[in-house]
Write an enzyme that holds these catalytic residues in place. Structure first.
Site, mmCIF file in Angstrom:
data_model
loop_
_atom_site.group_PDB
_atom_site.id
_atom_site.type_symbol
_atom_site.label_atom_id
_atom_site.label_comp_id
_atom_site.label_asym_id
_atom_site.label_seq_id
_atom_site.Cartn_x
_atom_site.Cartn_y
_atom_site.Cartn_z
ATOM 1 N N HIS A 493 0.831 -1.203 0.000
ATOM 2 C CA HIS A 493 0.000 0.000 0.000
ATOM 3 C C HIS A 493 0.868 1.257 0.000
ATOM 4 C CE1 HIS A 493 -2.912 -3.044 1.113
ATOM 5 N NE2 HIS A 493 -3.878 -2.165 0.877
ATOM 6 N N PRO A 494 0.395 2.313 -0.630
ATOM 7 C CA PRO A 494 1.182 3.553 -0.698
ATOM 8 C C PRO A 494 0.999 4.405 0.559
ATOM 9 C CG PRO A 494 -0.870 3.848 -1.876
ATOM 10 C CD PRO A 494 -0.872 2.417 -1.389
ATOM 11 N N SER A 510 -6.589 3.311 -5.530
ATOM 12 C CA SER A 510 -6.031 4.146 -4.460
ATOM 13 C C SER A 510 -6.231 5.626 -4.743
ATOM 14 C CB SER A 510 -4.535 3.845 -4.284
ATOM 15 O OG SER A 510 -4.354 2.600 -3.635
ATOM 16 N N GLU A 513 -9.759 6.423 -3.804
ATOM 17 C CA GLU A 513 -9.989 6.319 -2.361
ATOM 18 C C GLU A 513 -9.381 7.507 -1.616
ATOM 19 O OE1 GLU A 513 -8.273 2.500 -2.046
ATOM 20 O OE2 GLU A 513 -10.123 1.446 -2.587
ATOM 21 N N GLN A 514 -8.167 7.900 -1.984
ATOM 22 C CA GLN A 514 -7.565 9.049 -1.318
ATOM 23 C C GLN A 514 -8.344 10.328 -1.640
ATOM 24 O OE1 GLN A 514 -3.387 9.568 -0.970
ATOM 25 N NE2 GLN A 514 -2.910 7.376 -1.006
ATOM 26 N N PHE A 545 1.489 3.320 6.907
ATOM 27 C CA PHE A 545 0.230 3.504 7.628
ATOM 28 C C PHE A 545 -0.924 3.223 6.664
ATOM 29 C CE2 PHE A 545 -3.356 6.212 8.834
ATOM 30 C CZ PHE A 545 -3.472 5.979 10.200
#
Length: 602
Positions: A493-494, A510, A513-514, A545
């Site tokens: 994950h980033p 992603s 989502e961000q 995280f």
């Protein structure tokens, strides 16, 4: 089943769909070759009556082409052609794609043929589909359209097919016998909806809407309902010279007024609901002599509209107008409704997926109803169905001047290919459960960020009855993995608002989502804060995280960092995996819909 050939090979892993593999020149060659099979020369138009020699030759050409790319072919009891990749069984669920090759007398090259060559080209590049050529779509050979598809879905019987006749007096059963039609097999070869994920048909628009606006293609959202009538006006035949005007009961003069009334009614209804049309297309006059007052006129009315309420109201108004004309002119009026088709809404999810595929491919796609009936209208009540219209030059169809751009046909083929490949929208569970291992992994691998090994391990557990069942199976794989694999999943994950996000290097999921959490718009101070917290977290736990951004806003995410930094590494691995599970479940629901049956394991 007769005329079946099985062959190996066939690359059914088409994901992501590569439109570069399509060959527009090959599509054009197919169209031109099929056009050579005609009872009439090109300057007169293209004529392929169903079960004629030219129709059979065109059908054989397509069969030869699909066999050359390793497909298995069968002819059903209604004379329809079916072809599947040679490594697919006839029982497993696949997409259905195709159209028809019969034509009206002196018609054009593209009507029906466009949809067949689209399916043919997709088979050539390895698409997992079943090509279909429906028999007698036009209805000009036996007087009733879409007989092949109607028979297949069971809406006409063998007895019905034995009653309709061609110009030689042969019934559908008699004329079709040499082409695989067989009444004794019909009941056992009706459509089995569980074998089809859906039906997609490409077809010229046969109208001006797209061409006039410079649009190459449109998704069809519904097929207009149709009612057809036979109108009989009966007066008194008499001598044209000796019968005074006030003494006449002229059926032809009454018909002239009636035909004008039909057009006026159609215009009134069209002002209330676009794409409503009324047409008088045929008229017979008796005695039809220059010096005789007509005693009888028989004419047709074709009435189409998008909504049943307009069809019902139009039916009533038509009968009232004709009755009033008859009373005013002393004519007996008979109105017989000869056909009734309700409007057919096409599958909303499939239409949405076509739009999604068009957006991904950079193709402009509009949305229109179909005024003409198609085989899609017959199949739609049985399996999810959608159509793609391609522009018709000047709106001309059923004429030698009919023309559609090959590029538009290739673009439509690309859209169909992308939908077959699972792009453009959600899959149904039945579609998901029908995927082979490679396609399953390529479609579902993104549920877990850059970690397709998880879904690969659950493929053999199909069919999944619900999305939650799929999620539980994947969660079990994650929970059963050793710590090294679990940490690798977290590390896939980033960082939130990290370098990849700033440089546009995130996965599509992603990125969305961000953005949903508001992380795509941050101040310089917020970006520095995220960078500091990400670094502290990585230094402590040696992985990024992870939090389900779609369930949190930017402020809540920032507040979660200090709390989670106080946990142990083992605790934080558990927290990160739970957040990953939430992310995966949301992605699954984005990609998979539970509408329709789940199907079985192929």
């Amino acid at each position: 089943m007769p005329d079946m050939v099985a062959a190996g090979g066939g690359n059914n892993s088409l994901l992501p769909f590569d439109s570069a593999r399509l060959d527009p020149a090959r599509i054009e060659k197919d169209i031109e070759r099929i056009a050579t099979f005609s009872e009439t020369p090109p300057e007169v138009g293209y004529s392929r009556p169903t079960f004629s020699s030219p129709w059979g030759a065109a059908r054989d050409y397509v069969i030869d082409q699909v066999r050359s790319c390793g497909a298995a072919v069968r002819i059903d009891a209604f004379g329809n052609v079916h072809a599947r990749p040679g490594d697919r069984t006839w029982e497993e669920p696949l997409w259905l794609c195709g159209s028809h090759i019969d034509s009206v007398p002196s018609g054009g090259k593209y009507d029906g043929v466009s949809g067949v060559v689209c399916a043919l080209e997709l088979l050539r590049v390895g698409a997992p589909l079943e090509l279909v050529i429906f028999a007698e779509e036009e209805g000009t050979t036996f007087g009733l359209g879409m007989l092949g598809s109607r028979g297949w879905v069971g809406s006409v019987t063998a007895e019905d097919l034995d009653r309709v006749r061609n110009c030689r007096g042969e019934s559908y059963l008699e004329a079709g016998r040499a082409y695989g039609v067989e009444a004794t097999r019909m009941q056992s070869e009706l459509i089995d909806p569980s074998r089809y994920l859906g039906f997609l048909e490409v077809h010229p628009e046969q109208g001006l809407s797209l061409w006039n606006r410079g649009v190459s293609a449109a998704a069809v959202n519904r097929i207009n309902g149709r009612r057809q009538y036979r109108v009989l006006l009966e007066g008194q035949g008499n001598h044209a010279g000796s019968t005074r005007m006030q003494e006449r009961h002229d059926a032809l003069a009454g018909a002239a007024r009636a035909i004008t009334a039909v057009e006026e009614l159609g215009q009134d209804l069209a002002r209330r609901l676009d794409y409503t049309v009324m047409t008088v297309g045929r008229i017979d006059v008796a005695t039809n002599a220059i010096n005789v007052i007509a005693r009888r006129v028989d004419f047709s009315v074709d009435f189409r509209a998008q909504e049943e309420r307009i069809l019902e109201e139009g039916d009533r108004l038509l009968r009232e107008a004709l009755r009033e004309i008859g009373e005013a002119r002393g004519l007996a009026v008979t109105v017989e409704r000869t056909e009734k088709h309700s409007p057919v809404p096409l599958d909303e999810d499939l239409v949405a997926r076509l739009h999604g595929a068009a957006g991904a491919a950079g193709i402009t796609l509009e949305e229109v109803p179909s005024g003409a009936l198609h085989d899609a209208a017959i199949v739609a009540p049985h399996v999810p169905t959608a159509m793609v219209f391609i522009a018709s030059r000047e709106g001309i169809s059923h004429d030698p001047a009919e023309y559609s751009r090959v590029k538009d046909i290739a673009d439509a083929t690309t859209l169909i290919g992308r939908v077959l490949a699972g792009e453009g929208g959600a899959l149904t569970l039945r579609e998901l459960n029908s995927l082979d291992r490679n396609r399953f992994v390529r479609i579902c691998g993104g549920f877990y960020e850059n970690s397709p090994w998880i879904v690969e391990k659950v493929w053999e557990q199909r069919p999944f009855p619900t999305v939650e069942a799929l999620h539980r199976a994947c969660s079990t794989v994650v929970e059963g993995a050793d710590e090294e694999a679990q940490v690798a999943l977290i590390r896939a994950h980033p960082d939130l608002v990290g370098r990849l996000a700033r440089e546009g290097g995130l996965t599509r999921e992603s990125t969305a989502e961000q953005a949903a959490a508001g992380l795509d718009v941050v101040s310089e101070a917020e970006a520095r804060n995220f960078e500091r917290l990400n670094r502290e977290y990585r230094d402590r736990f040696e992985f990024p995280f992870v939090i389900c951004a779609r369930e949190n806003r930017k402020e809540a995410i920032l507040a979660a960092f200090p709390e989670r930094l106080r946990k142990s590494r083992r605790e934080e691995i558990g927290t990160a995996l739970r957040e990953i599970g939430k992310i995966a479940l949301l992605r699954m629901h984005d990609r998979v819909t539970e509408s329709g049956p789940t199907g079985g394991t192929p």
